[in-house]
Design an enzyme around this catalytic site. Structure first.
Site, short mmCIF file in Angstrom:
data_model
loop_
_atom_site.label_atom_id
_atom_site.label_comp_id
_atom_site.label_asym_id
_atom_site.label_seq_id
_atom_site.Cartn_x
_atom_site.Cartn_y
_atom_site.Cartn_z
CE LYS A 180 -29.47 20.78 15.36
NZ LYS A 180 -28.71 21.71 16.05
CD GLN A 215 8.22 0.23 -1.53
OE1 GLN A 215 7.07 0.41 -1.32
NE2 GLN A 215 8.78 -0.04 -2.29
CB ALA A 245 -0.72 -0.08 1.18
NE ARG A 271 -1.12 2.79 -13.67
CZ ARG A 271 -1.02 1.37 -13.58
NH1 ARG A 271 -1.45 0.43 -14.54
NH2 ARG A 271 -0.42 0.96 -12.65
CB ALA A 329 -48.79 24.05 8.28
CG ASN A 367 -4.02 -0.36 -12.04
OD1 ASN A 367 -3.37 -0.22 -11.02
ND2 ASN A 367 -4.25 -1.27 -12.72
N GLY A 385 2.56 2.83 -2.55
CA GLY A 385 2.33 3.49 -4.12
C GLY A 385 1.59 4.77 -4.29
CG ASP A 415 -3.97 -2.12 -6.89
OD1 ASP A 415 -3.53 -3.47 -6.45
OD2 ASP A 415 -3.42 -1.65 -7.84
CG ASN A 442 0.89 -11.61 -10.94
OD1 ASN A 442 0.15 -12.32 -10.15
ND2 ASN A 442 1.59 -10.68 -10.70
#
Ligand code: UD1
Ligand code: CA
Length: 455
Positions: free
Chosen positions: A347, A73, A8, A14, A376, A224, A10, A103, A170
């Site tokens: 609310k 990494q 994860a 794209r 109303a 991608n 990268g 991905d 793959n």
């Protein structure tokens, strides 16, 4: 013993996005979250996530998962380089390592179980998931002998025209014997079009390596770009909707609906067209939701109708009717057999049973008892420009049309508020409150016309 590693780190160039690719949302959950979920059933002893590009953000997004370890990494030099980072973390580990691309979000847990079983059964050094893809463009091609033993994996951009004809791809899902992988990882070289260290090149050094085809290639679609993200969403939606229809839910025009896979529905719920159900939502039996409604993070009791309305973060009890054109938000609780009608906004309010707010009202920070009738156009003025204030309305009270309740204010039980009143003070039980100017009638009065003035 199996450990899991998820790639994860990268950026996902794209996607053309500031957000790291694996954090893009697919039906309410990030890609990497979905990948992690797909392998938790295996009860892995270690869960290693390799992070790099905006790693802090990725870590934050996975904060709610237990026993997850992050491995940095710092430079993204390829999938093989990413797995090399695990070497110091897995020292002494003698089990298998399941590697998942961050991905590839549609994997089913049973597919991963099957992969691990095959791996163990055959005592392979590596076993990888493959699929016969109708359109294999962009994927690495897997070359096998007749017995599914892998000879080579060639990335799409490194393929010759002849190699591109191979549709066996793959999936980016592998099971490795870790001790064997760890010894070959240092041998990787970046001698390819992208000058990256490819994890796929490890199959050149390992033996035996076996490929296992997935039954349904849709499971292993990689994301991608945005188009693939949309395609994955479609697949996910079809899975979710087929599942609910099989469980006794009626979906009318299913292609116009969206239902997150976090939503719970009971049998005999009917979902009408153009309706969207999201997040942590549960809908009980006998409900008719839609057309044209959005329900998010809400709990809807039995036999409720919601017509052209938006309900978020709220609870509606049995037999109530919501809409058309109602908006419930910010922790509303509606009791049983209530009617929340046309052009009404609620609310952060709690309404008792058999209470009606049928037309053109706003209630904010309000608590009502049972059998209350809000006339109303009744509005609670709950905000003084700085703070919000509560309104309380007792059982069986009624407000006349166009009344304003200026909070903080309390109406007792059996109160009646005259139409057009502006209520600023508390009203005790069993009272009528009128707060408006007296009507003045001037008999015989008439507006003078211009000709009258001239005389
Ligand atoms: C990869 C496979 C390809 C396969 C496809 C399946 C390689 C060399 N190729 O290609 O054979 O068909 O997946 O979807 O592995 N990542 C890192 N660090 C890096 C580079 C990538 O963590 O240095 C992560 C990415 O964040 C992503 C995953 O690895 O989650 C795959 O990387 P991506 O660049 O998408 O590989 P593909 O070109 O799709
Ligand atoms: Ca990919």
């Amino acid at each position: 013993m199996v450990a899991v590693a998820i790639l994860a780190a990268g950026r996902g160039t794209r996607m053309k996005s500031e957000l790291p690719k694996v954090l893009h949302s697919l039906g309410g959950r990030s890609l990497v979250e979905r990948v992690l979920n797909s392998c938790l059933d295996l009860d892995p002893s270690r869960r290693l996530i390799i992070v790099g590009y905006q790693g802090e953000q990725v870590k934050g997004a996975l904060g709610s998962f237990e026993r997850v370890e992050f491995v940095e990494q710092n430079q993204q030099l390829g999938t093989g380089h990413a797995i090399q980072q695990l070497i110091p973390h897995l020292e002494g580990f003698t089990g298998d390592l399941l590697v998942l691309n961050g991905d590839v979000p549609l994997l089913r847990p049973q597919t991963l179980k099957h992969l691990l079983q095959t791996h163990k059964q055959h005592g392979n050094a590596a076993t990888l998931l493959t699929a016969q893809m109708p359109n294999p463009k962009g994927y690495g091609r897997v070359f096998c002998n007749g017995e599914n033993m892998v000879k080579q994996i060639v990335e799409d951009r490194d393929c010759s025209a002849a190699q591109k004809q191979n549709r066996r791809i793959n999936a980016g899902v592998y099971c490795f014997s870790w001790p064997e992988l760890a010894t070959v990882l240092p041998q990787l070289r970046p001698n390819n079009d992208q000058q990256e260290y490819y994890l796929t090149d490890t199959v050149n050094y390992l033996n035996p390596v076996m490929a296992v085809d997935v039954e349904d290639y849709q499971e292993i679609l990689g994301i991608n770009d945005r188009k693939q993200l949309a395609a994955a969403y479609e697949i996910l939606q079809t899975r979710v909707k087929d599942g609910w229809m099989a469980a006794g839910v009626t979906l009318i025009n299913p292609e116009t609906l969206t239902i997150d896979d976090t939503v719970q529905l009971e049998a005999d719920v009917v979902i009408e067209p153009q309706t969207h159900l999201r997040g942590n939502t549960a809908i009980a039996s006998g409900c008719r939701i839609g057309p044209g409604s959005l329900i998010e993070n809400s709990k809807i009791g039995a036999n409720v109708t919601v017509l052209y309305s938006v309900v978020t973060d709220s609870v509606v009890q049995n037999n109530s009717r919501i809409g058309p054109y109602a908006h419930l938000r910010g922790h509303v609780e509606v009791g049983e057999s209530c009617r929340i009608g046309n052009f009404v906004e609620l609310k952060n309010s709690k309404l008792g049973d058999r209470t009606n707010v049928a037309h053109l009202s706003y209630l904010g920070d309000t608590t009502t008892g049972n059998k209350v009738n809000i006339g109303a156009g009744t509005i609670t003025a709950n905000y003084d420009g700085v703070n919000k204030h509560p309104t309380k309305i007792g059982d069986r009270s009624k407000t006349g049309s166009n009344s304003v309740l200026v909070a903080p204010v309390t109406l007792g039980e059996d109160v009646t508020v005259a139409a057009g009143s502006v209520i600023t003070e508390d009203v005790p039980d069993d009272s009528l409150a009128i707060a408006r100017a007296h009507q003045v009638v001037k008999p015989g009065w008439r507006l003078k016309s211009k000709s009258d003035k001239a005389q």
